[in-house]
Design a protein around this motif. Sequence first.
Motif, PDB file in Angstrom:
ATOM      1  N   ILE A  54       0.840  -1.195   0.000  1.00 51.49           N
ATOM      2  CA  ILE A  54       0.000   0.000   0.000  1.00 51.49           C
ATOM      3  C   ILE A  54       0.879   1.250   0.000  1.00 51.49           C
ATOM      4  N   ASN A  55       0.743   2.060  -1.033  1.00 52.57           N
ATOM      5  CA  ASN A  55       1.503   3.306  -1.134  1.00 52.57           C
ATOM      6  C   ASN A  55       0.767   4.401  -0.371  1.00 52.57           C
ATOM      7  N   VAL A  56       1.361   4.832   0.733  1.00 50.07           N
ATOM      8  CA  VAL A  56       0.760   5.919   1.520  1.00 50.07           C
ATOM      9  C   VAL A  56       1.652   7.154   1.442  1.00 50.07           C
ATOM     10  N   GLY A  57       2.431   7.251   0.353  1.00 52.80           N
ATOM     11  CA  GLY A  57       3.422   8.317   0.210  1.00 52.80           C
ATOM     12  C   GLY A  57       2.822   9.697   0.168  1.00 52.80           C
ATOM     13  N   LYS A  58       3.665  10.659   0.536  1.00 57.57           N
ATOM     14  CA  LYS A  58       3.229  12.046   0.602  1.00 57.57           C
ATOM     15  C   LYS A  58       4.161  12.915  -0.229  1.00 57.57           C
ATOM     16  N   LEU A  59       3.567  13.868  -0.936  1.00 60.99           N
ATOM     17  CA  LEU A  59       4.316  14.887  -1.653  1.00 60.99           C
ATOM     18  C   LEU A  59       4.166  16.199  -0.897  1.00 60.99           C
ATOM     19  N   PRO A  60       5.077  17.161  -1.112  1.00 60.91           N
ATOM     20  CA  PRO A  60       4.908  18.452  -0.461  1.00 60.91           C
ATOM     21  C   PRO A  60       3.539  19.051  -0.783  1.00 60.91           C
ATOM     22  N   HIS A  61       2.789  19.423   0.243  1.00 66.67           N
ATOM     23  CA  HIS A  61       1.456  20.032   0.130  1.00 66.67           C
ATOM     24  C   HIS A  61       0.397  19.071  -0.414  1.00 66.67           C
ATOM     25  N   HIS A  62       0.737  17.799  -0.551  1.00 70.72           N
ATOM     26  CA  HIS A  62      -0.256  16.851  -1.041  1.00 70.72           C
ATOM     27  C   HIS A  62      -0.055  15.523  -0.332  1.00 70.72           C
ATOM     28  N   HIS A  63      -0.968  15.168   0.516  1.00 70.35           N
ATOM     29  CA  HIS A  63      -0.884  13.908   1.252  1.00 70.35           C
ATOM     30  C   HIS A  63      -1.749  12.873   0.550  1.00 70.35           C
ATOM     31  N   ALA A 138      34.645  19.854  12.215  1.00 69.38           N
ATOM     32  CA  ALA A 138      33.411  19.940  13.021  1.00 69.38           C
ATOM     33  C   ALA A 138      33.386  18.823  14.051  1.00 69.38           C
ATOM     34  N   SER A 139      33.051  19.183  15.279  1.00 66.40           N
ATOM     35  CA  SER A 139      32.962  18.181  16.352  1.00 66.40           C
ATOM     36  C   SER A 139      31.519  17.892  16.740  1.00 66.40           C
ATOM     37  N   SER A 140      30.576  18.488  16.027  1.00 66.92           N
ATOM     38  CA  SER A 140      29.158  18.240  16.306  1.00 66.92           C
ATOM     39  C   SER A 140      28.369  18.421  15.010  1.00 66.92           C
ATOM     40  N   PHE A 141      27.150  17.924  15.017  1.00 71.27           N
ATOM     41  CA  PHE A 141      26.256  18.164  13.877  1.00 71.27           C
ATOM     42  C   PHE A 141      24.844  18.374  14.407  1.00 71.27           C
ATOM     43  N   HIS A 142      24.061  19.077  13.637  1.00 68.59           N
ATOM     44  CA  HIS A 142      22.719  19.474  14.055  1.00 68.59           C
ATOM     45  C   HIS A 142      21.743  19.186  12.915  1.00 68.59           C
ATOM     46  N   VAL A 143      20.764  18.328  13.186  1.00 70.24           N
ATOM     47  CA  VAL A 143      19.783  17.950  12.171  1.00 70.24           C
ATOM     48  C   VAL A 143      18.527  18.781  12.382  1.00 70.24           C
ATOM     49  N   ILE A 144      18.124  19.474  11.331  1.00 70.59           N
ATOM     50  CA  ILE A 144      17.055  20.471  11.457  1.00 70.59           C
ATOM     51  C   ILE A 144      15.982  20.219  10.401  1.00 70.59           C
ATOM     52  N   SER A 145      14.748  20.217  10.810  1.00 72.28           N
ATOM     53  CA  SER A 145      13.645  20.124   9.854  1.00 72.28           C
ATOM     54  C   SER A 145      13.314  21.504   9.333  1.00 72.28           C
ATOM     55  N   ALA A 146      13.236  21.624   8.025  1.00 73.82           N
ATOM     56  CA  ALA A 146      12.827  22.897   7.419  1.00 73.82           C
ATOM     57  C   ALA A 146      11.369  22.818   6.995  1.00 73.82           C
ATOM     58  N   PHE A 169      19.960  20.177   7.002  1.00 69.77           N
ATOM     59  CA  PHE A 169      18.541  20.492   6.849  1.00 69.77           C
ATOM     60  C   PHE A 169      17.874  19.399   6.013  1.00 69.77           C
ATOM     61  N   LEU A 170      16.819  18.817   6.546  1.00 73.20           N
ATOM     62  CA  LEU A 170      16.023  17.843   5.817  1.00 73.20           C
ATOM     63  C   LEU A 170      14.706  18.486   5.385  1.00 73.20           C
ATOM     64  N   MET A 171      14.199  18.034   4.250  1.00 71.65           N
ATOM     65  CA  MET A 171      12.936  18.552   3.691  1.00 71.65           C
ATOM     66  C   MET A 171      13.010  20.066   3.510  1.00 71.65           C
ATOM     67  N   GLY A 172      14.158  20.553   3.029  1.00 70.28           N
ATOM     68  CA  GLY A 172      14.373  21.995   3.006  1.00 70.28           C
ATOM     69  C   GLY A 172      14.472  22.654   1.661  1.00 70.28           C
ATOM     70  N   MET A 173      14.399  21.916   0.563  1.00 70.47           N
ATOM     71  CA  MET A 173      14.628  22.545  -0.744  1.00 70.47           C
ATOM     72  C   MET A 173      13.610  23.629  -1.067  1.00 70.47           C
ATOM     73  N   PRO A 227      13.744  15.121  -3.536  1.00 71.65           N
ATOM     74  CA  PRO A 227      14.136  15.211  -2.124  1.00 71.65           C
ATOM     75  C   PRO A 227      15.654  15.373  -1.996  1.00 71.65           C
ATOM     76  N   SER A 228      16.034  16.314  -1.177  1.00 68.95           N
ATOM     77  CA  SER A 228      17.464  16.604  -1.031  1.00 68.95           C
ATOM     78  C   SER A 228      17.824  16.880   0.415  1.00 68.95           C
ATOM     79  N   ILE A 229      19.100  16.663   0.714  1.00 66.79           N
ATOM     80  CA  ILE A 229      19.678  17.023   2.002  1.00 66.79           C
ATOM     81  C   ILE A 229      20.523  18.269   1.772  1.00 66.79           C
ATOM     82  N   ILE A 230      20.407  19.220   2.673  1.00 65.20           N
ATOM     83  CA  ILE A 230      21.224  20.434   2.598  1.00 65.20           C
ATOM     84  C   ILE A 230      22.197  20.405   3.761  1.00 65.20           C
ATOM     85  N   ALA A 231      23.484  20.452   3.450  1.00 65.58           N
ATOM     86  CA  ALA A 231      24.511  20.461   4.490  1.00 65.58           C
ATOM     87  C   ALA A 231      25.277  21.776   4.425  1.00 65.58           C
TER      88      ALA A 231
END
Length: 465
Positions: A54-63, A138-146, A169-173, A227-231
Amino acid sequence: MSNGLVSLVGAGPGNPELLTIKGKRRIQEADVVMFDRLIDPSILSYASSDAELINVGKLPHHHKVKQSQINQMLVDFSLEEKKVVRLKAGDPFVLGRGGEEAQFLKVNGINFEIVPGLTSAIAGLAAAGIPVTHRDYASSFHVISAHLKKENGSLDWPNIAHQEGTLIFLMGMENLDLIVGQLLKNEKSADTPVAIIQWASQWRQRDLTGNLDNIQAKVQKSGIGSPSIIAVGDVVKLHDEINTVLPLFGKRILVADNGSKRLINGLRDNGASVVTYRRGTNEKTIFDIGKILNYENIFFENFPSFETFIDELNEKNRDIRTIGDTRLLVKSTKLAKMIKDTGIIVDDVIDAEELAVLDNVAIIGGAGSHNLGKDNFFKIYQRNTSSNNNLDFDTYTEMLFISKVAVTDLMDSIDVEQAESIKSIKALAMGESVQELLLSQGFTNVKLVTPKTNEVINDLLEGKI
């Protein structure tokens, strides 16, 4: 109240080989697999042919399916005592809805478990040669939802901009302009390196590097998107130094799942994305073995016909000695060797012309035989197909067919529209008989290749096919 089990499974960043061992096992055991849009379709090939996908996938602004519906579906399937896999990209508890789903299951008294996955925040960057930490940078990293809930309000940009670790940054494009603008506004240097990795770890991965000053222009020019990751951070400087592109990267090859991993692993080790499709299974038909044993010669068309014949003998409490002076015949030395490996030596290898003039011979095979209809032909097994309609045929650069049966297994397991659509994809035929079958079925881009694994891989590496 008894119920089944819901497994919240992380599929990893995308590459099917980065799925955990337990995650793969849960998919294989599942009655139902509910998956997101970012899941590589080849991961679904691990599911049983009887499993409901079952595909329950979501697109930006469209579930496609609302989260509340997903939650209830998990409960309902579990109450039917089914094993359910909720398959989520990355790790189910890293900026996903895994935590919310777990809460809902807990409240409703449902048995559930968490099967962690490799988060794209770390593994996705590694796929581009970017470590999230490094002693020099870098001695640390920070994962942030956009991409936050509205009630969460805006991010604490002054705090984020002044962090000295890697910003991921995830989901940030969609909000790239906002991210860059806020970092610069809060005194992040314009020279700070930035990397964008689209479809991280998959065959279609794209990397783009720049800095806060020029990354927006580079994105616009390249067309890279979600979908992209921003570092953001100095570790991005290591991309060009560490990143390695294997020679078959970018190729996505469809191959029959024949149980042998030599070919598949060889292709993957050289950078190809290999997707396997489900094979058909042989089922013994009702036949009179006594009639077969009345003939002076028995001709086996293939190895399944031999296996089925021996299996029927055993079921009748007989063994190979029952055949007495009856001669066992096959059409190739390869088949003769396969039978010899079981401890039985055939009497002769004959070709089609010799078979046609041979008297008193029983020909045994399956439903696809060209000898169907002959009085001396015995159909002793039939081929049952497993659906492959979940495959995304738009993505394959090549299809590699190891045998004629591999061709029919695929063509019989997809719908008519799909069967027509794949005929223009480059089809690599391992053997002349496979090539002839593909051409007869209307494939327009057929390439004959050697049936030897190492030579096929070498020809691909050398660009000969």
